[in-house]
Design an enzyme around this catalytic site. Sequence first.
Site, short mmCIF file in Angstrom:
data_model
loop_
_atom_site.label_atom_id
_atom_site.label_comp_id
_atom_site.label_asym_id
_atom_site.label_seq_id
_atom_site.Cartn_x
_atom_site.Cartn_y
_atom_site.Cartn_z
N HIS A 72 0.80 -1.24 0.00
CA HIS A 72 0.00 0.00 0.00
C HIS A 72 0.83 1.28 0.00
O HIS A 72 0.27 2.38 -0.07
CB HIS A 72 -0.96 0.03 1.19
CG HIS A 72 -0.27 0.33 2.50
ND1 HIS A 72 0.43 -0.61 3.21
CD2 HIS A 72 -0.13 1.48 3.20
CE1 HIS A 72 0.94 -0.06 4.29
NE2 HIS A 72 0.63 1.21 4.31
C1 UD1 Z 1 -2.27 5.67 5.73
C2 UD1 Z 1 -0.99 6.18 6.40
C3 UD1 Z 1 0.09 5.11 6.30
C4 UD1 Z 1 -0.41 3.78 6.82
C5 UD1 Z 1 -1.68 3.40 6.09
C6 UD1 Z 1 -2.26 2.10 6.55
C7 UD1 Z 1 -0.53 8.58 6.27
C8 UD1 Z 1 0.28 9.61 5.58
N1 UD1 Z 1 -0.47 7.35 5.74
O1 UD1 Z 1 -2.01 5.50 4.33
O2 UD1 Z 1 1.19 5.51 7.06
O3 UD1 Z 1 0.58 2.80 6.61
O4 UD1 Z 1 -2.64 4.45 6.30
O5 UD1 Z 1 -3.40 1.77 5.84
O6 UD1 Z 1 -1.18 8.88 7.23
N2 UD1 Z 1 -9.34 4.94 1.53
C9 UD1 Z 1 -10.52 4.27 1.49
N3 UD1 Z 1 -11.10 3.92 2.68
C10 UD1 Z 1 -10.53 4.20 3.89
C11 UD1 Z 1 -9.32 4.90 3.91
C12 UD1 Z 1 -8.73 5.25 2.73
O7 UD1 Z 1 -11.06 3.99 0.44
O8 UD1 Z 1 -11.10 3.83 4.93
C13 UD1 Z 1 -8.69 5.30 0.26
C14 UD1 Z 1 -8.97 6.71 -0.14
O9 UD1 Z 1 -9.12 6.74 -1.52
C15 UD1 Z 1 -7.73 7.47 0.21
C16 UD1 Z 1 -6.66 6.40 0.06
O10 UD1 Z 1 -7.29 5.17 0.39
O11 UD1 Z 1 -7.54 8.56 -0.58
C17 UD1 Z 1 -5.48 6.61 0.93
O12 UD1 Z 1 -5.87 6.80 2.28
P1 UD1 Z 1 -4.94 7.68 3.27
O13 UD1 Z 1 -5.47 7.63 4.64
O14 UD1 Z 1 -4.69 9.00 2.67
O15 UD1 Z 1 -3.56 6.94 3.20
P2 UD1 Z 1 -3.18 5.41 3.28
O16 UD1 Z 1 -2.56 5.01 2.00
O17 UD1 Z 1 -4.28 4.55 3.81
#
Ligand code: UD1
Length: 363
Positions: free
Chosen positions: A207
């Site tokens: 991820h």
């Molecule tokens: C975040 C953390 C990362 C951690 C990871 C675990 C930061 C900078 N990054 O990254 O350190 O390892 O979580 O998962 O804080 N999304 C969904 N559903 C959700 C959450 C996210 O669909 O419940 C999708 C959204 O499109 C979002 C993307 O995933 O834009 C990324 O989510 P985000 O929280 O920005 O970062 P992660 O890649 O999950």
Amino acid sequence: MRKVLNVVGARPNFMKVAPLVDAMKRREHEFTPLVVHTGQHYDVMMSDAFFTDLELPEPDLYLSVGSGSHAAQTAAVMQRFEPVVLQQQPDWVLVVGDVNSTLACALVCVKLGVKVAHVEAGLRSRDRSMPEEINRLLTDQIADLLFTPSQDADENLRAEGIPKERIRFVGNIMIDSLNKQLARAKDSNVREDLGVADRDYAVLTLHRPKNVDDRETLTRILGTLEAIGSRVPIIFPVHPRTRKMISGLGLEATSLAAKGIRLIEPLGYLDFLRLYSGARLVLTDSGGIQEETTVLGIPCVTLRENTERPITVEMGTNTIVGTDPQKITTAAFAALDQGPVSGHRIPPLWDGHTADRILDSLL
Ligand code: UD1
């Protein structure tokens, strides 16, 4: 009596906060815990499932921040967390790990003059292109108390000029959850449901933006994994970020499955624990999974160029290979041939009692 706000935001936070809240409830004459969920992660399988699995009480406050750019997400957490701190007037705020919610909430506290402690402090990948590295560096600069999982973390903090009075080596909080939940995870039917036999499959998680946001890198990694998938099935619970990118590449789950890479939905804590604990090999770019496989003695091949958790390599379970196809296959085949890591060691204080050491320090 100390009132403590425990901040959770994203998936890797839940298993760190659950043992702290549990210990505070047990020590109710000393602590009143409140759980604040920023809402950085919000899908059922990225959030709610973990509350149930980890027996974490429902959040007392939910800030509904959701997804966004780094600036938008960090700012939204700050704006919504500040009134909570002003209203609740906690004695301590605990932030864990290295996600955007961690830094945002720490920054709010320090500006308000409210004491904040960082759990899992001092880890450094020395790769400033990782958003988590920036979150770690800044949180450690401003937090009042820094709880470290390993002595290398203490050394990193000291080298950055942080006085030793602010640093407490307490061990790895995630292992409190792992040890507690191992027995319950045995009731999970995930292996049976997937039809995989003990030590006869691999588990993959992916991820990191560096690995999944770039089409060429993601295509190269998945292409390389086909060689491993031809020897053992690779079970791949897919993070939503990665799911979007795989769809964007036009890759079909069925064609990947034909090559031994089986895409499934993200798993809850107990199912995932049951799954990787029986794997012959884990391939990952996660930080926490490098640690969990160390404790269980499962070979882990880390698809990153660096790690902020070098102790997992020292202990003998983890190999850092980056995304070079040759390095990935060499390390993976070696692990498949060797089976479980023999004579692996568990780092000092990764013993399931970190939460109590943290609470003792807060008193
Ligand atoms: C975040 C953390 C990362 C951690 C990871 C675990 C930061 C900078 N990054 O990254 O350190 O390892 O979580 O998962 O804080 N999304 C969904 N559903 C959700 C959450 C996210 O669909 O419940 C999708 C959204 O499109 C979002 C993307 O995933 O834009 C990324 O989510 P985000 O929280 O920005 O970062 P992660 O890649 O999950």
